[in-house]
Design a protein around this motif. Structure first.
Motif, PDB file in Angstrom:
ATOM      1  N   ARG A 124       0.760  -1.444  -0.218  1.00  0.00           N
ATOM      2  CA  ARG A 124      -0.042  -0.050   0.028  1.00  0.00           C
ATOM      3  C   ARG A 124       0.775   1.285  -0.083  1.00  0.00           C
ATOM      4  N   THR A 170     -11.177   6.379  -1.020  1.00  0.00           N
ATOM      5  CA  THR A 170     -11.139   5.310   0.229  1.00  0.00           C
ATOM      6  C   THR A 170      -9.737   4.774  -0.113  1.00  0.00           C
ATOM      7  N   ASP A 171      -9.151   4.801  -1.192  1.00  0.00           N
ATOM      8  CA  ASP A 171      -7.797   4.222  -1.269  1.00  0.00           C
ATOM      9  C   ASP A 171      -6.801   4.932  -0.314  1.00  0.00           C
ATOM     10  N   ASP A 174      -7.487   4.027   3.152  1.00  0.00           N
ATOM     11  CA  ASP A 174      -7.023   2.683   3.491  1.00  0.00           C
ATOM     12  C   ASP A 174      -5.342   2.562   3.527  1.00  0.00           C
ATOM     13  N   GLU A 178      -3.559   1.626   7.103  1.00  0.00           N
ATOM     14  CA  GLU A 178      -2.475   0.659   7.153  1.00  0.00           C
ATOM     15  C   GLU A 178      -1.050   1.254   7.375  1.00  0.00           C
TER      16      GLU A 178
END
Ligand SMILES: O=C(CO)COP(=O)(O)O
Ligand SMILES: [Zn+2]
Length: 210
Positions: A124, A170-171, A174, A178
């Motif tokens: 990520r 949203t990415d 997220d 993380e």
């Protein structure tokens, strides 16, 4: 997604971050691209827990306010990242506890403040370059981020917090969660004999994506 859906999504994701303790008080700001080269940014001084869709700031690419309340004082660095990196469609800036704690340590590797020990961090985020300390809202934060915009997805602001990009909001959220979790594990594991991922293991993950 319609513009109203994008606004409602920003309100909901910001509230979710706030409600889970990722931000406190008026700290932190979010943004995303809108159509027509415009941008949606959280208003300055606003709690991420109490945003409303109508009051979110809509800016043109020069930072002029088109609608909503006065934008975040960090909108200058948000716009600089969008200008430099066409793949960046959303940005999260937080003073989340563990990443901010990390940002206050002496002797961080300026190229990467968090060495990889779990796969999802690599998939990520990959690396966490450090931007030197400037007061919040200082224009040089934008200059420093712009210079590194194409080298990574997240940046640690020394003695301040974190800036995380994403392919959409949203990415970006997220990626931020993380990263904060990785920083939390970093402190939990302090003093332990960590097995870091090898260069081969890291490269294998980078080639596969999420
Ligand atoms: O985190 C912040 C400054 O770095 C908050 O600023 P704004 O309230 O202007 O968005
Ligand atoms: Zn800040």
């Amino acid at each position: 997604m319609t513009e109203l859906e994008q606004k409602n999504q920003m309100v909901a994701l910001a509230a979710s971050l706030f409600n889970r303790g990722y931000s406190v008080g008026g700290a932190g700001n979010l943004s995303c691209r809108l159509d027509g080269g415009r941008f949606l940014v959280t208003p300055t001084g606003s709690s991420l827990g109490r945003l409303t869709a109508e009051r979110l700031s809509v800016l043109d690419s020069d930072g002029n306010l088109l609608a909503g309340d006065k934008p975040s004082k960090e909108s200058v660095f948000h716009l600089a990242l969008y200008r430099k990196n066409p793949a960046c469609n959303a940005i999260v800036h937080l003073h989340s506890t563990y990443l901010t704690a990390l940002s206050c340590l002496q002797g961080l590797d300026p190229a990467n403040a968090l060495k990889a020990f779990t796969p999802y961090y690599v998939m990520r985020v990959g690396a966490l370059p450090v931007i030197p300390y400037y007061r919040p809202g200082h224009p040089d934060i934008a200059r420093e981020l712009e210079a590194r915009a194409l080298t990574g997805r997240a940046f640690l602001l020394a003695n301040h917090g974190v800036v995380v990009t994403g392919s959409d909001l949203t990415d970006a959220v997220d990626n931020t969660e993380e990263l904060e979790e990785t920083a939390r594990l970093h402190f939990i594991l302090r003093g332990e004999n960590i097995r870091y991922l090898t260069d081969d293991e890291v490269n294998d993950l980078k080639n596969r994506g999420k």
